[in-house]
Scaffold this motif. Structure first.
Motif, short mmCIF file in Angstrom:
data_model
loop_
_atom_site.label_atom_id
_atom_site.label_comp_id
_atom_site.label_asym_id
_atom_site.label_seq_id
_atom_site.Cartn_x
_atom_site.Cartn_y
_atom_site.Cartn_z
N ARG A 172 32.62 22.49 -4.96
CA ARG A 172 32.93 22.33 -3.54
C ARG A 172 32.02 21.30 -2.87
NH1 ARG A 172 34.60 27.91 -0.54
NH2 ARG A 172 36.14 28.64 -2.04
N MET A 173 30.82 21.15 -3.40
CA MET A 173 29.89 20.14 -2.86
C MET A 173 30.26 18.74 -3.34
SD MET A 173 26.21 22.06 -3.12
CE MET A 173 25.32 20.76 -2.23
N GLY A 174 31.21 18.65 -4.26
CA GLY A 174 31.65 17.35 -4.74
C GLY A 174 31.02 16.91 -6.04
N ALA A 175 30.34 17.82 -6.71
CA ALA A 175 29.69 17.47 -7.98
C ALA A 175 30.75 17.16 -9.03
CB ALA A 175 28.81 18.61 -8.46
N ASP A 176 30.52 16.12 -9.79
CA ASP A 176 31.37 15.76 -10.91
C ASP A 176 31.14 16.79 -12.01
OD1 ASP A 176 32.56 14.68 -13.16
OD2 ASP A 176 31.52 12.76 -13.04
N ASP A 206 18.89 8.07 -8.93
CA ASP A 206 20.27 7.64 -8.75
C ASP A 206 21.18 8.70 -8.14
OD1 ASP A 206 19.70 5.12 -9.90
OD2 ASP A 206 19.89 6.01 -11.90
N GLU A 207 20.95 9.93 -8.45
CA GLU A 207 21.83 11.02 -8.02
C GLU A 207 21.01 12.17 -7.46
OE1 GLU A 207 25.15 10.98 -8.11
OE2 GLU A 207 25.25 9.03 -9.09
N PRO A 208 21.58 12.90 -6.48
CA PRO A 208 20.87 14.09 -6.00
C PRO A 208 20.83 15.15 -7.08
CG PRO A 208 23.04 13.95 -4.97
CD PRO A 208 22.85 12.70 -5.77
N VAL A 209 19.74 15.87 -7.16
CA VAL A 209 19.62 16.99 -8.07
C VAL A 209 19.74 18.26 -7.24
CG1 VAL A 209 18.13 18.22 -9.68
CG2 VAL A 209 18.20 15.72 -9.71
N VAL A 210 20.70 19.08 -7.58
CA VAL A 210 20.95 20.32 -6.85
C VAL A 210 20.77 21.47 -7.82
CG1 VAL A 210 22.63 21.65 -5.53
CG2 VAL A 210 22.60 19.15 -5.33
N THR A 211 19.91 22.40 -7.46
CA THR A 211 19.78 23.63 -8.23
C THR A 211 20.57 24.70 -7.51
OG1 THR A 211 17.70 24.16 -7.12
CG2 THR A 211 17.53 23.02 -9.22
N THR A 212 21.10 25.64 -8.27
CA THR A 212 21.92 26.68 -7.67
C THR A 212 21.73 27.98 -8.46
OG1 THR A 212 24.16 27.28 -7.01
CG2 THR A 212 23.95 26.01 -9.02
N GLY A 213 22.06 29.05 -7.82
CA GLY A 213 21.96 30.35 -8.46
C GLY A 213 22.61 31.41 -7.60
#
Length: 73
Positions: A9-13, A37-44
Motif C-alpha cells: 500500500r505504501m508503493g513498495a515494489d 538510492d531508496e528509502p528503507v522501511v522496516t515493518t512489523g
C-alpha cells in the motif's frame, strides 16, 4: 493487514521487499538502516496493529500514501 500488504500500500515494489529478522538487518545496514538510492522501511506487527518505520525519509508522510495505507482501516 500484514506487513507485506502495508508495504504494498505504501508503493513498495514487491521485487524490492526483502524480509529479514533484526539480526540480518543490523548485519546488512548497521545501527541505522539507510540506503542512498531508496528509502528503507522496516515493518512489523504488534497484536492487531501493523506498523512501518521509514528511516531518513518522508515518503510515508505523503497524503496519497497515507490515504492508501489507511483505506478500509
Amino acid at each position: 493487514m500484514s506487513p507485506t500488504e502495508l508495504l504494498g500500500r505504501m508503493g513498495a515494489d514487491p521485487e524490492a521487499v526483502a524480509l529479514r529478522d533484526s539480526v540480518d538487518l543490523v548485519d546488512e545496514f548497521g545501527d541505522t538502516p539507510l540506503d542512498e538510492d531508496e528509502p528503507v522501511v522496516t515493518t512489523g506487527s504488534d497484536g492487531l496493529w501493523t506498523w512501518a518505520w521509514e528511516q531518513g525519509g518522508i515518503h510515508g508522510l505523503d497524503e496519497g500514501v497515507l490515504s492508501r495505507v489507511s483505506h478500509g482501516t
